[in-house]
Design a protein around this motif. Structure first.
Motif, mmCIF file in Angstrom:
data_model
loop_
_atom_site.group_PDB
_atom_site.id
_atom_site.type_symbol
_atom_site.label_atom_id
_atom_site.label_comp_id
_atom_site.label_asym_id
_atom_site.label_seq_id
_atom_site.Cartn_x
_atom_site.Cartn_y
_atom_site.Cartn_z
ATOM 1 N N ARG A 106 65.112 26.265 17.717
ATOM 2 C CA ARG A 106 66.213 26.642 16.833
ATOM 3 C C ARG A 106 67.553 26.578 17.559
ATOM 4 O O ARG A 106 67.626 26.718 18.781
ATOM 5 C CB ARG A 106 66.003 28.048 16.287
ATOM 6 C CG ARG A 106 64.915 28.147 15.234
ATOM 7 C CD ARG A 106 64.771 29.561 14.733
ATOM 8 N NE ARG A 106 63.988 29.628 13.504
ATOM 9 C CZ ARG A 106 63.692 30.751 12.871
ATOM 10 N NH1 ARG A 106 64.099 31.912 13.355
ATOM 11 N NH2 ARG A 106 62.983 30.717 11.761
ATOM 12 N N GLN A 107 68.601 26.421 16.779
ATOM 13 C CA GLN A 107 69.942 26.402 17.351
ATOM 14 C C GLN A 107 70.319 27.783 17.862
ATOM 15 O O GLN A 107 69.766 28.793 17.433
ATOM 16 C CB GLN A 107 70.958 25.960 16.292
ATOM 17 C CG GLN A 107 70.758 24.544 15.797
ATOM 18 C CD GLN A 107 71.772 24.168 14.752
ATOM 19 O OE1 GLN A 107 72.577 24.997 14.328
ATOM 20 N NE2 GLN A 107 71.758 22.917 14.326
ATOM 21 N N GLU A 108 71.279 27.804 18.764
ATOM 22 C CA GLU A 108 71.739 29.077 19.311
ATOM 23 C C GLU A 108 72.307 29.950 18.188
ATOM 24 O O GLU A 108 73.056 29.480 17.346
ATOM 25 C CB GLU A 108 72.816 28.832 20.365
ATOM 26 C CG GLU A 108 73.261 30.092 21.086
ATOM 27 C CD GLU A 108 74.266 29.808 22.176
ATOM 28 O OE1 GLU A 108 74.808 30.770 22.731
ATOM 29 O OE2 GLU A 108 74.516 28.622 22.453
ATOM 30 N N GLY A 109 71.895 31.206 18.176
ATOM 31 C CA GLY A 109 72.326 32.120 17.135
ATOM 32 C C GLY A 109 71.317 32.246 16.013
ATOM 33 O O GLY A 109 71.347 33.209 15.246
ATOM 34 N N GLU A 110 70.406 31.271 15.897
ATOM 35 C CA GLU A 110 69.384 31.307 14.864
ATOM 36 C C GLU A 110 68.017 31.658 15.425
ATOM 37 O O GLU A 110 67.054 31.798 14.667
ATOM 38 C CB GLU A 110 69.305 29.948 14.150
ATOM 39 C CG GLU A 110 70.568 29.589 13.402
ATOM 40 C CD GLU A 110 70.450 28.259 12.688
ATOM 41 O OE1 GLU A 110 69.387 27.614 12.832
ATOM 42 O OE2 GLU A 110 71.397 27.866 11.989
#
Length: 298
Positions: A128-132
């Motif tokens: 997942r992307q950073e923050g997710e």
């Protein structure tokens, strides 16, 4: 109309399954052969409420986040809506709380358990992307604390299990549960609680304090007890009978404190007692007079 609770490990694919369920239900509702009531389908999730994954890092942030989810769920539940709650929902006590809220609204319920191995969830979380994504420590903690749904308990039933490798959801079974399932009536745990008005504590304190002063004045004047009339604001009058002895200010104040303490709890938490939800000055005055008559006998 119905509440669907989605539960599973973090990063197990719950949101994808919730979207599948939503699409399936909307298609069934839009089909020409459907002749039931007009219904909408909505998905409520952490993302919809803008709750970041980081709220699960600490208990002091997770608890209010869970409260926000529950409040939003209560606000959105309706007789003309199918609400899908897409969140971790990993605590069985929280799922039970949601179940009770649905019963109070007389909604049908079901639970969708999204199953994926822990290693698969770790891989998906890492992609997942950073923050997710969940932090590694939080992810492992949530895995350890997860309380698996069970078809043996009423708040998780009917339970539909969807494996990570399944291409489809059990749509027909979910549809039947939501449209043909038994609507269970509210039980004692889910009855509405009648809340007191915002000024109830002030009225309680003010009324009882004034009555103590009036009663002591009447008792001092007569000295022999018997019937007294207590004046309240607005010309209201309350009758009470004092015992045939001297009534001291100390015992009146002690009984007043007891009465206020008892009723503060009912005001704060609410009361389901019939006839015990009126908090106007006259109702409080009559109850306090009865309380004094009973406890001054001894």
């Amino acid at each position: 109309m119905a509440l669907i609770t989605v539960s599973g490990y973090p990063s197990s694919g719950k949101s994808s399954r919730a979207a599948q369920v939503s699409e399936y239900l909307q298609a069934r509702l839009a089909a020409p052969e459907y002749d039931g009531p007009k219904l909408s389908v909505e998905v409520l999730s952490d993302d919809v409420l803008s709750l970041p994954r980081s709220v699960y890092n600490e208990s002091h942030s997770e608890k209010p986040a869970r409260g926000a989810l529950f409040t939003a769920m209560q606000r959105q539940m309706a007789a003309d809506k199918i609400l899908i709650v897409d969140s971790l929902n990993y605590i069985k006590g929280f799922r039970y709380q949601m179940y009770c809220a649905a019963r109070e609204m007389k909604l049908r319920v079901c639970t969708i358990y999204v199953v994926a191995p822990a290693d698969v969830c770790r891989e998906w979380n890492a992609s997942r992307q950073e923050g997710e994504a969940y932090s590694t420590e939080t992810f492992e903690n949530l895995l350890m604390r997860y309380e698996e749904p069970s078809s043996m308990v009423r708040w998780d039933s009917p339970l539909f299990t969807v494996l990570w490798e399944d291409a489809e959801i059990p749509g027909e079974g979910i549809w039947d549960a939501l449209t043909k399932g038994v609507v269970k009536p509210p039980n004692a745990a889910s009855l509405s609680v009648a809340k007191a008005p915002t000024d109830a504590l002030h009225v309680l304190e003010q009324t009882t304090t004034g009555m103590v002063s009036n009663i002591y004045a009447e008792a001092s004047a007569s000295g022999t007890g018997g019937p007294v009339v207590i004046s309240l604001s607005g010309g209201l009058k309350i009758g009470a009978t004092l015992p045939p002895r001297n009534v001291t200010l100390a015992e009146l104040q002690r009984l007043k404190r007891q009465f206020v303490t008892i009723h503060k709890k009912a005001i704060t938490l609410g009361s389901t007692e019939k006839g015990r939800v009126d908090w106007d000055e006259e109702s409080i005055g009559r109850r306090f007079a009865e309380f004094l008559e009973e406890h001054l006998k001894s």
